[in-house]
Enzyme design. Structure first.
Site, PDB file in Angstrom:
ATOM      1  N   TYR A 103       0.835  -1.202   0.000  1.00  0.00           N
ATOM      2  CA  TYR A 103       0.000   0.000   0.000  1.00  0.00           C
ATOM      3  C   TYR A 103       0.868   1.250   0.000  1.00  0.00           C
ATOM      4  O   TYR A 103       0.676   2.163  -0.808  1.00  0.00           O
ATOM      5  CB  TYR A 103      -0.929  -0.011   1.214  1.00  0.00           C
ATOM      6  N   LYS A 107       1.288   4.257  -2.887  1.00  0.00           N
ATOM      7  CA  LYS A 107       1.054   5.667  -2.593  1.00  0.00           C
ATOM      8  C   LYS A 107       2.283   6.509  -2.926  1.00  0.00           C
ATOM      9  O   LYS A 107       2.183   7.604  -3.491  1.00  0.00           O
ATOM     10  CB  LYS A 107       0.678   5.838  -1.118  1.00  0.00           C
TER      11      LYS A 107
END
Length: 367
Positions: A103, A107
């Site tokens: 994740y 990002k």
């Protein structure tokens, strides 16, 4: 100004759009996962500012992290480039971008794409690495512990806390939205940005506070609203109440004279009660050393009388619900209130400290 908001149906998106409209920004393009793809092309052609709030944090497959958090950024900036629209772009990222996990990596890759694009075309870009965001409309049991705790405690459901000592960094949704709109209106501080008000709290303390909110309907306590975090967390908790539980009953202490009902108790701002007096009834005839009160008759008509406990003439104030007037009850004066009308008289009463039966500071003496 035409504003494009991606991720418009998400937690931050809904709050941002609501406040933009409050501030009279009416030309808002709302784009989300279920929006027709061809509309993105139209929106990117017209937009004067872009809030890219779209992203994925709970995918079924790890590969979806890249699709939602990086590839979409590429699609967005390529569409803007196609129309030679180099308007400012604000990206909602996460502190997870500092970590080495799928994740966070997705990002971080999205951030790098946007920052490179800004340098290439000269567009103003703003990147926010947000910590835990809390507030109304956040989806519980998804990616926000605060939302889950507020929702489950409000519903009487169990919660799980693995480590109550873990420290959480949090920002409140209204503070986030305010800072986002500040970039829209001022354009200051390009590149990496941050919300100025960040709260650092142990998880266990947050949960205890939320449980105290639930208990407040029984003990009538109101948390200390002077503390910013408590005030914002309480608002958040209330937003998760079931719609059939907005109301709760109070205990009315009734007798032939009328009734007396406590409404609110606070540690540092006193207590509020509702007093109902039947026609012809006089209540009070007591005095206090330090305790002080404020009376406000909101319905009916009556008289509030005072006399110094060491003698002196009786002072009298006539009050009624048609002419709202607050009457202070100073210490050292015995006082009473009489209903002079033909219907019930309703009085709001504030006292500077909650009633303590061990130290009532209340002494009987006829006016």
């Amino acid at each position: 100004m035409k504003i494009l908001v991606t991720g418009a149906k998400g937690f931050i998106g809904k709050n941002l759009i609501a406040e933009l409209r409050n501030r009279n920004y009416d030309d808002i393009f709302e784009y989300d996962i279920d929006t027709k793809e061809e509309l993105l092309d139209e929106y990117c052609k017209e937009a004067d500012f872009v809030f890219n709030l779209a992203g994925i944090n709970r995918p079924e497959k790890i590969e979806e992290f890249k699709v939602g958090n990086c590839d979409f950024v590429a699609t967005l900036i390529n569409t803007l480039r196609k129309h030679e629209n180099y308007c400012p772009i604000l990206l909602s990222s996460s502190v997870q971008a500092e970590l080495d996990n799928p994740y966070g990596a997705s990002k971080r890759a999205g951030e790098e794409l946007l920052l490179s694009y800004g340098k290439e075309v000269g567009a103003d870009v703003f990147v926010y690495r947000l910590p835990n965001v809390f507030g109304k409309w956040c989806r519980p049991n998804y990616n926000s512990g605060v939302a889950t705790f507020c929702n489950n405690i409000a519903l009487g459901l169990p919660i799980t806390i693995n480590d109550p000592e873990v420290i959480m960094k949090l920002v409140y949704i209204d503070d986030v939205v305010s800072d986002f709109i500040g970039r829209l209106e001022s354009g200051l501080k390009k590149g990496y940005c941050s919300v100025p008000t960040v709260y650092t709290k142990p998880l266990g303390d947050i949960v205890k506070l939320i449980y105290s909110f639930k208990a407040s309907r029984e003990n009538l306590s109101i948390p200390k609203m002077s503390d910013g975090f408590t005030r914002k967390l309480y608002s958040t908790y209330l937003s998760y109440l079931p719609t059939d539980e907005f109301a709760y009953s109070l205990k009315m202490n009734e007798d032939k004279r009328g009734s007396f009902t406590e409404f609110i108790r606070t540690e540092d701002r006193g207590q509020v009660s509702v007093n109902i007096s039947k026609p012809g009834i006089t209540k009070g005839n007591h005095w206090h050393h330090t305790k002080n009160e404020k009376f406000l008759v909101v319905s009916g008509q009556g008289a509030i009388r005072f006399r110094g406990i060491n003698g002196g003439k009786i002072v009298e104030y006539f009050v009624d619900g048609e002419h709202l007037q607050v009457v202070d009850i100073p210490p050292g004066y015995t006082h009473n209130i009489e209903n002079l009308g033909e219907s019930d008289m309703v009085t709001l009463m504030w006292v500077n400290e909650p009633f303590d039966k061990e130290k009532p500071d209340t002494f009987y003496l006829e006016v």
